[in-house]
Design a protein around this motif. Structure first.
Motif, short mmCIF file in Angstrom:
data_model
loop_
_atom_site.label_atom_id
_atom_site.label_comp_id
_atom_site.label_asym_id
_atom_site.label_seq_id
_atom_site.Cartn_x
_atom_site.Cartn_y
_atom_site.Cartn_z
N VAL A 129 0.84 -1.19 0.00
CA VAL A 129 0.00 0.00 0.00
C VAL A 129 0.87 1.24 0.00
N ARG A 175 -7.43 -0.38 2.37
CA ARG A 175 -7.45 -1.77 1.89
C ARG A 175 -8.89 -2.27 1.73
N LEU A 179 -8.89 -7.94 7.42
CA LEU A 179 -7.92 -7.94 6.33
C LEU A 179 -7.43 -9.34 6.02
#
Length: 385
Positions: free
Chosen positions: A13, A114, A280
């Motif tokens: 990221v 995310r 996640l």
């Protein structure tokens, strides 16, 4: 829903992109501002108190240090140590606290980024936080501070929402925060209130759900279904529950959702977990998507269910047709069809299960009362003397 793109959950990221995304969320009011008015007031008040009391403490400290140094000998070294040790501790703790604060904010930004990317990659949408979600499930009317977070929503083939949920009960020392995750799936028609209490996640004192139900509403089903779930349905709706939970549907719940509690209420199906479900972790999403995917093609047949009890209460449309029956040639047939086929909906007696107070709550309440009486009368002192 069994296949999905999990790459946004794990690929590298860009921290700047995550920070910009979080800034947009705060600007749009989708999440609270990092430094809102209440936070600024708290910082100003805290800073003022720290300066005033810190200055007083420092002046006292300096006077003590001066007296130690003026005495000479070993007392001087003691004074230096007494002065330096707190400074060293403050010098170490303060940067660590600031670093932890900044890292926590950065981690939250990346999480939002995310999950938003994961939702968009799978044709869904993302909502970071939602206070008091307007859902009819048993979780959503309990306690205070009710808040859903990390909501991932899909519209096709039917509306489904995956989210984490928090609420608090009690106050003071007895204040407890309850952590849940849920999946909400929209149904075609309202159905009777049915609960499947998964036995695999119950505690020593029984169900982990925030509600318990009268035992006479318990319905036993065939096969090994009863080994995994305790099914509750409103009295008089046993045949309807058997229509909804055919052997193939029961098998899908056992094979895919045996670790989850299930509630059908109004035109919603809820799956409850005593942990976060919007995470996640790709494996968690694969599991959740497989559950919903396994149920979707079976939920369509639930849309054909009708409550026969509503036949006795004609709809407004049927009443209107009956009133105009003498004026139109086809209206008598339309009236008969409307009265023979119940409208979508559930009669009042089937909309909610009858609840009861759990034995665990009764025992805990009695124990607290007995403890208070013993402590007030001095009996505890005699026992533990």
């Amino acid at each position: 829903m069994s296949a999905f793109d999990a790459r946004p959950l794990t690929e590298p990221v860009d921290r700047r992109a995550a920070r910009d995304f979080a800034r947009r969320l705060r600007t749009d009011g989708r999440v609270a501002k990092l430094f809102g008015s209440s936070t600024i007031v708290a910082i100003v008040v805290g800073g003022f108190i720290a300066v005033v009391f810190g200055g007083m403490f420092l002046s006292v400290f300096v006077s003590i240090l001066t007296s130690f140094l003026s005495s000479g000998g070993e007392d001087a070294w003691i004074g230096v140590l007494v002065f330096l040790v707190p400074l060293v501790v403050i010098g170490l703790v303060a940067p660590l606290a600031i670093f932890g604060f900044v890292r926590g904010i950065s981690g939250q930004n990346v999480r939002w980024y995310r999950l938003d990317g994961f939702a968009r990659a799978n044709g869904m949408s993302y909502v970071p936080v939602l206070a008091n979600p307007a859902l009819p499930g048993m979780l959503f009317g309990v306690g205070s501070g009710r808040q859903a977070s990390d909501l991932v929503r899909g519209e096709k083939p039917r509306f489904a929402e995956f989210a984490n949920y928090r609420y608090t009960t009690g106050s003071g020392k007895n204040r407890t925060t309850h952590t849940w995750g849920y999946v909400a799936v929209k149904l075609d028609v309202p159905l009777p209130n049915i609960v499947l209490d998964a036995k695999g996640n119950n505690s020593l004192f029984g169900t982990n759900l925030p509600a318990t139900f009268d035992a006479h509403q318990r319905l036993s089903l065939e096969g090994d279904f009863d080994e995994h779930f305790a099914l509750y349905c409103p009295e008089g709706y046993e045949r309807d529950a058997l229509y909804l939970f055919t052997p193939d549907i029961m098998a899908r719940f056992v094979d895919h959702a045996a670790a989850l509690d299930v509630e059908i209420v109004d035109d919603w199906l809820f799956l409850y977990a005593k942990r976060d479900v919007s995470t996640l972790d790709p494996a968690t999403w694969a599991w959740l998507f497989s559950i919903v995917g396994a149920l979707l093609d079976k939920l369509a047949q639930w849309g054909r269910w009708r409550d026969e009890r509503l036949v006795a209460a004609p709809t407004a449309e049927a009443t209107s047709l009956a009133a105009s029956g003498s004026r139109t040639q086809a209206s008598p047939f339309a009236t008969s069809a409307a009265l023979l086929r119940p409208p979508p909906g559930v009669a009042r007696q089937g909309r909610r299960l009858t609840r009861r107070v759990s034995w665990g709550s009764i025992v805990a309440g009695v124990a607290l009362i007995v403890f208070w009486i013993l402590s007030q009368t001095g009996v505890l002192d005699l026992i533990f003397r």
